[in-house]
Design an enzyme around this catalytic site. Sequence first.
Site, PDB file in Angstrom:
ATOM      1  N   CYS A   1     139.441 -46.462 114.917  1.00  0.00           N
ATOM      2  CA  CYS A   1     140.520 -46.567 113.931  1.00  0.00           C
ATOM      3  C   CYS A   1     141.493 -47.676 114.325  1.00  0.00           C
ATOM      4  O   CYS A   1     141.973 -47.719 115.459  1.00  0.00           O
ATOM      5  CB  CYS A   1     141.264 -45.238 113.829  1.00  0.00           C
ATOM      6  SG  CYS A   1     142.671 -45.276 112.707  1.00  0.00           S
TER       7      CYS A   1
ATOM      8  N   CYS B   1     145.648 -38.456 115.461  1.00  0.00           N
ATOM      9  CA  CYS B   1     144.611 -38.237 116.479  1.00  0.00           C
ATOM     10  C   CYS B   1     145.183 -38.532 117.867  1.00  0.00           C
ATOM     11  O   CYS B   1     146.137 -39.295 118.003  1.00  0.00           O
ATOM     12  CB  CYS B   1     143.413 -39.148 116.238  1.00  0.00           C
ATOM     13  SG  CYS B   1     142.541 -38.829 114.696  1.00  0.00           S
TER      14      CYS B   1
ATOM     15  N   GLU C   1     148.411  -8.861 106.211  1.00  0.00           N
ATOM     16  CA  GLU C   1     149.018 -10.182 106.091  1.00  0.00           C
ATOM     17  C   GLU C   1     150.373 -10.040 105.396  1.00  0.00           C
ATOM     18  O   GLU C   1     150.529  -9.181 104.513  1.00  0.00           O
ATOM     19  CB  GLU C   1     148.092 -11.100 105.272  1.00  0.00           C
ATOM     20  CG  GLU C   1     148.646 -12.443 104.888  1.00  0.00           C
ATOM     21  CD  GLU C   1     148.998 -13.302 106.077  1.00  0.00           C
ATOM     22  OE1 GLU C   1     150.172 -13.687 106.185  1.00  0.00           O
ATOM     23  OE2 GLU C   1     148.102 -13.585 106.896  1.00  0.00           O
TER      24      GLU C   1
ATOM     25  N   CYS D   1     141.174 -42.856 106.872  1.00  0.00           N
ATOM     26  CA  CYS D   1     141.334 -41.919 107.985  1.00  0.00           C
ATOM     27  C   CYS D   1     139.953 -41.399 108.369  1.00  0.00           C
ATOM     28  O   CYS D   1     139.210 -40.907 107.518  1.00  0.00           O
ATOM     29  CB  CYS D   1     142.250 -40.767 107.593  1.00  0.00           C
ATOM     30  SG  CYS D   1     142.367 -39.486 108.864  1.00  0.00           S
TER      31      CYS D   1
ATOM     32  N   CYS E   1     149.415 -44.232 114.919  1.00  0.00           N
ATOM     33  CA  CYS E   1     149.392 -43.018 114.108  1.00  0.00           C
ATOM     34  C   CYS E   1     149.391 -41.772 114.991  1.00  0.00           C
ATOM     35  O   CYS E   1     148.801 -41.754 116.060  1.00  0.00           O
ATOM     36  CB  CYS E   1     148.137 -43.049 113.234  1.00  0.00           C
ATOM     37  SG  CYS E   1     147.852 -41.549 112.316  1.00  0.00           S
TER      38      CYS E   1
ATOM     39  N   TYR F   1     146.798 -10.659 110.704  1.00  0.00           N
ATOM     40  CA  TYR F   1     147.055 -12.026 110.210  1.00  0.00           C
ATOM     41  C   TYR F   1     145.830 -12.501 109.412  1.00  0.00           C
ATOM     42  O   TYR F   1     145.272 -13.569 109.666  1.00  0.00           O
ATOM     43  CB  TYR F   1     147.338 -13.000 111.356  1.00  0.00           C
ATOM     44  CG  TYR F   1     148.374 -12.520 112.356  1.00  0.00           C
ATOM     45  CD1 TYR F   1     149.731 -12.657 112.088  1.00  0.00           C
ATOM     46  CD2 TYR F   1     147.992 -11.947 113.570  1.00  0.00           C
ATOM     47  CE1 TYR F   1     150.689 -12.227 113.021  1.00  0.00           C
ATOM     48  CE2 TYR F   1     148.933 -11.513 114.492  1.00  0.00           C
ATOM     49  CZ  TYR F   1     150.288 -11.653 114.207  1.00  0.00           C
ATOM     50  OH  TYR F   1     151.222 -11.224 115.123  1.00  0.00           O
TER      51      TYR F   1
ATOM     52  N   GLN G   1     140.692 -22.595 107.072  1.00  0.00           N
ATOM     53  CA  GLN G   1     140.374 -23.462 108.209  1.00  0.00           C
ATOM     54  C   GLN G   1     140.032 -24.865 107.725  1.00  0.00           C
ATOM     55  O   GLN G   1     139.232 -25.027 106.799  1.00  0.00           O
ATOM     56  CB  GLN G   1     139.211 -22.884 109.008  1.00  0.00           C
ATOM     57  CG  GLN G   1     139.553 -21.631 109.801  1.00  0.00           C
ATOM     58  CD  GLN G   1     140.293 -21.929 111.094  1.00  0.00           C
ATOM     59  OE1 GLN G   1     140.553 -23.071 111.437  1.00  0.00           O
ATOM     60  NE2 GLN G   1     140.640 -20.877 111.821  1.00  0.00           N
TER      61      GLN G   1
ATOM     62  N   ASP H   1     144.189 -13.243 114.585  1.00  0.00           N
ATOM     63  CA  ASP H   1     144.127 -14.700 114.387  1.00  0.00           C
ATOM     64  C   ASP H   1     145.525 -15.162 113.986  1.00  0.00           C
ATOM     65  O   ASP H   1     145.774 -15.502 112.824  1.00  0.00           O
ATOM     66  CB  ASP H   1     143.092 -15.043 113.308  1.00  0.00           C
ATOM     67  CG  ASP H   1     142.896 -16.552 113.154  1.00  0.00           C
ATOM     68  OD1 ASP H   1     143.480 -17.320 113.951  1.00  0.00           O
ATOM     69  OD2 ASP H   1     142.178 -16.970 112.223  1.00  0.00           O
TER      70      ASP H   1
ATOM     71  N   CYS I   1     144.716 -20.850 118.015  1.00  0.00           N
ATOM     72  CA  CYS I   1     144.757 -22.314 117.917  1.00  0.00           C
ATOM     73  C   CYS I   1     145.744 -22.913 118.913  1.00  0.00           C
ATOM     74  O   CYS I   1     146.031 -24.109 118.858  1.00  0.00           O
ATOM     75  CB  CYS I   1     145.123 -22.744 116.490  1.00  0.00           C
ATOM     76  SG  CYS I   1     146.746 -22.164 115.951  1.00  0.00           S
TER      77      CYS I   1
END
Length: 454
Positions: free
Chosen positions: A74, A83, A333, A160, A80, A312, A283, A381, A408
């Site tokens: 890139c 990433c 949730e 991108c 940027c 969640y 996701q 999650d 995550c």
Amino acid sequence: MVLLKVNQEIIINIEGINHQGQGIARYEGLVVFVNQALPNELVKAKVKQVKKEYAVAEIIEVIQENSNREEPICSVYSECGGCHFMHANYEFQLELKRQIVEDAMKRIAKLDVKVNKTIGMKNPYYYRNKVQLPITKKDNKVCIGFYKPMSHDVVDIEKCFIQHDDCNKVIPIIKEMIEEFKIEPYNEHKHSGLLRHVLIRKSFAFDTMMIVFVTTKMPKEVDKIKEYLVTRINNLKSLYININDKKTNVILGENEYLIYGEKTIKDKIGKYTFEISPKSFFQVNSEQVNTLYSKVVEYLGNSKLNTIFDAYCGIGTISLYVSHLADKVIGIENVKEAIDDAKKNAKQNGVNNAEFILGNAEDEIPNLIKKGIKPDAIVVDPPRKGCDKKLIDAIINAEINKVVYVSCNPSTLARDLRILVDGGYKVKSVQPVDMFPQSYHVECVVLMSNVKNK
């Protein structure tokens, strides 16, 4: 300890990597985090920020390279903030992510557990099904892109390499539309202008798209916008205007208006089809999510369970994916729209053993257990901030036999695992999954069992 100064140039050895993908070095006893540096490199760097306990620096020159360093594909990678690992070959990215998880286990959780090799992708590019891009104007030119790290300065992009290429093709069309109708991009310093962000969703399974424009008010050009895009984007299925007139970093406002097409687009995870609305959590890696959820199924085991709790649960993706493993799945949730979508998703997929409850998992799960509904297993999650302490306490107090934790954020995962271990649980397996190639983000699935029930 020698005090570093901003703009000072130093030569340092990179010893490791931190959870934000920065190289870790030491200079006269002070920790220095170096952007885009790899372990075992000798670099010349310029100091950009100095704090009491650490400094941040940027590479001027790599004197001795790690053999896994490679040239990013890139052209705006160095500017940027989208990433972080494109300067490393993909196999090494996977190892770095394993190390990030392992470090969190040792440093935060104080656990000496094996962390499995990160499960990667065959093609670690063009995988994102959702992108949110700020829109601004520089030197009378419309700019759509990503923010530079630690700033709100937009880096204009033409392509991108981590978002689906259909999303890339939409960007120049939107720029031309803004110029054509003289629509004023938002200026956050003056809190003026109309067009703030564009959110683009792409369905991998059904080859359809949703576009959401975030504006400060309803554009007077709304009919022209609709006609312009519908005639130029063949697979546009859904077009929204979302109103956000507040001085805030939150992208989406409360009110949204469908101006073309259908309310939702559909995508698939495994054999299940899901309705996705503008604010749905889904996701972002449509291909790799099957790998992630298959690991959840594996950890829940082959024997039929009575009840599984899904904390969640969002729009019910995990609940439906594991529904064949139990007589009943209960998802919890606290977002009403997500629960409404979860119920619709269960119905359209013919899943009759999934129930969805609107509320906070930390409140609803203790209530269910008090009513005598105790699960054989629970899947959690949570968002990046991790599980609510009350939920972890409820799991411990109920002595739920099996916990499958999807995370995550390795740091909050490690914090929560420590509490669960202290409460009588044992970590059985830690599996990183690369949901976000080219970035430092890493998803994890952890299997835990209750020692008291063994």
